[in-house]
Design an enzyme around this catalytic site. Structure first.
Site, mmCIF file in Angstrom:
data_model
loop_
_atom_site.group_PDB
_atom_site.id
_atom_site.type_symbol
_atom_site.label_atom_id
_atom_site.label_comp_id
_atom_site.label_asym_id
_atom_site.label_seq_id
_atom_site.Cartn_x
_atom_site.Cartn_y
_atom_site.Cartn_z
ATOM 1 C CD1 TRP A 101 51.093 -20.192 -44.993
ATOM 2 C CD2 TRP A 101 51.657 -19.462 -42.953
ATOM 3 N NE1 TRP A 101 49.967 -19.633 -44.417
ATOM 4 C CE2 TRP A 101 50.283 -19.180 -43.177
ATOM 5 C CE3 TRP A 101 52.223 -19.078 -41.734
ATOM 6 C CZ2 TRP A 101 49.489 -18.531 -42.228
ATOM 7 C CZ3 TRP A 101 51.426 -18.439 -40.788
ATOM 8 C CH2 TRP A 101 50.074 -18.173 -41.039
ATOM 9 C CG ASP A 171 54.517 -25.745 -42.205
ATOM 10 O OD1 ASP A 171 53.538 -26.502 -42.068
ATOM 11 O OD2 ASP A 171 54.443 -24.499 -42.054
ATOM 12 C CE LYS A 195 46.451 -24.574 -42.184
ATOM 13 N NZ LYS A 195 45.703 -23.405 -42.576
HETATM 14 N N1 PMP Z 1 52.272 -23.080 -41.891
HETATM 15 C C1 PMP Z 1 51.308 -23.193 -42.834
HETATM 16 C C2 PMP Z 1 51.643 -23.858 -44.136
HETATM 17 C C3 PMP Z 1 50.034 -22.683 -42.588
HETATM 18 O O1 PMP Z 1 49.076 -22.789 -43.514
HETATM 19 C C4 PMP Z 1 49.742 -22.071 -41.332
HETATM 20 C C5 PMP Z 1 48.374 -21.528 -40.984
HETATM 21 N N2 PMP Z 1 47.535 -21.243 -41.987
HETATM 22 C C6 PMP Z 1 50.774 -21.968 -40.400
HETATM 23 C C7 PMP Z 1 52.024 -22.487 -40.709
HETATM 24 C C8 PMP Z 1 50.554 -21.311 -39.063
HETATM 25 O O2 PMP Z 1 49.716 -22.132 -38.329
HETATM 26 P P1 PMP Z 1 49.063 -21.677 -36.938
HETATM 27 O O3 PMP Z 1 48.191 -20.518 -37.242
HETATM 28 O O4 PMP Z 1 48.323 -22.904 -36.514
HETATM 29 O O5 PMP Z 1 50.152 -21.346 -36.016
#
Ligand code: PMP
Length: 359
Positions: A101, A171, A195
């Site tokens: 991520w 994040d 989550k």
């Molecule tokens: N950052 C993290 C740490 C994530 O786990 C995720 C999704 N699993 C995201 C960003 C992206 O999130 P989204 O799919 O809601 O845009």
């Protein structure tokens, strides 16, 4: 029958919350309409919105120096919103590369600047890890420092944060609300909802108010923190159902004893899973112990050919969502707030039985 849900996100929601939402689905608060059928600007929904924000402020002890925004587009939209709002005239921003991520955040930032990668993962005798903070190459002239607190796919959770002379952004998509956190340590905390908060699509952004007026003139208004804050997250029609359901989750958390109670439960769940992985030969987790995530626990089976039967038998035992992300393979158990101790007990018992039969 509800299964034991270890999905990474969208993920398990508290059963009590789902029941309440079901009960009031068609006729909410005796208004004769579903919450989804009310105007976002009507008194009924405004109360939901305000209560959700206040409850979140209570849970995380967020001071009035911070605005709380409910935004569209998940955490991915924030990967763009951050450089658009906070880069200013700087040519670079610091990014810690701790896994999947963070790489996604970096790739998005590359549209707007040349990110400075302060550190990357290494793999030594202790397992996959980050170099010590003293070795990170932080550019003092960069606009901000960005990191991912908990790497949902890699299973790595940061131990600590650097002291920097610029906004520190984090994040927290996969570990927000899993335990108390020192909000004042950060300038921006953001999280996709699916989550530990509620339904997918929504992102919560906790941002120091003095950062609300720095957006680049070409920033789309829906991503402009100042515009969204002034409109109280209603610059356009917000995802009202997701906001409402998140509000129910916040109330559930408060009733369960808040984030200290979650921390205790989550610690127990993580300890019992890691104990099983470390003590049973069939399983392994290749992260350094000091950075092992307490929310997303990836593990490999000693023989890849056992992955399929493992998942099939897990399913037969009522265990859902254990397949690891395709980029790392193996398994992953995500043990968010809504995963009870009993679910982890069932998983651990299954893992031990499976190992005896196939070890
Ligand atoms: N950052 C993290 C740490 C994530 O786990 C995720 C999704 N699993 C995201 C960003 C992206 O999130 P989204 O799919 O809601 O845009």
């Amino acid at each position: 029958m509800r299964k034991h849900n270890f999905s990474a996100g969208p993920a398990a929601l508290p059963d009590a919350v789902l029941r309440q939402a079901q009960e009031e689905f068609r006729d909410w608060n005796n208004t004769g309409a579903s919450v989804m059928e009310h105007s976002h600007r009507g008194e009924h929904f405004l109360q939901v919105a305000t209560e959700a924000e206040n409850d979140l402020r209570n849970l995380l002890d967020i001071s009035d120096d911070y605005a709380v925004l409910f935004m569209h587009g998940g955490a991915t939209a924030q990967f763009a919103a951050i450089p658009l709002n906070l880069l200013g005239t700087a040519k670079t921003a610091n990014y810690l590369e701790s896994g999947h991520w963070s790489r996604r955040a970096i790739k998005e930032a590359e549209i707007y600047c040349q990110p400075n990668i302060v550190a990357q993962l290494n793999n030594n005798k202790q397992g996959i890890n980050l170099p010590p903070i003293a070795q990170w190459r932080i550019d003092d002239k960069a606009a901000y420092f960005h990191c991912v607190y908990n790497e949902t796919i890699d299973g790595l959770e940061l131990e600590s944060f650097p002291d920097v002379n610029m906004p520190l952004l984090v994040d927290c998509s996969s570990n927000i609300l899993s335990r108390p956190m020192p909000v004042e340590r950060f300038s921006v905390i953001y999280a996709g909802a699916q989550k530990n908060i509620g339904p997918a699509g929504l992102a919560v952004v906790i941002i120091r108010r003095d950062l609300l007026d720095r957006a680049h003139p070409l920033t789309p208004s829906i991503l402009n923190y100042g515009t969204v804050a002034t409109a109280k997250s209603m610059h356009n029609t917000p995802p009202t159902f997701a906001w409402y359901l998140s509000g129910l989750v916040f109330k559930w958390l408060l009733a369960e004893g808040g984030l200290l109670a979650m921390q205790e439960k989550n610690k127990r769940n993580a300890a019992s899973l890691y104990e099983t992985i470390d003590s049973v030969d069939l399983y392994s987790n290749n992260l350094a112990k000091s950075v092992r995530s307490k929310m997303n626990i990836p593990f490999l089976l000693a023989d890849e050919r056992l992955n399929k039967p493992f998942l099939e038998q897990a399913d037969e035992n009522g265990l859902l969502g254990l397949k690891g992300h395709r980029s790392v393979g193996g398994m992953r158990a995500s043990i968010y707030n809504a995963v009870p101790i009993e679910s982890v007990q069932v998983l651990v018992a299954f893992m031990r039985t499976f190992a005896k039969e196939h070890g």
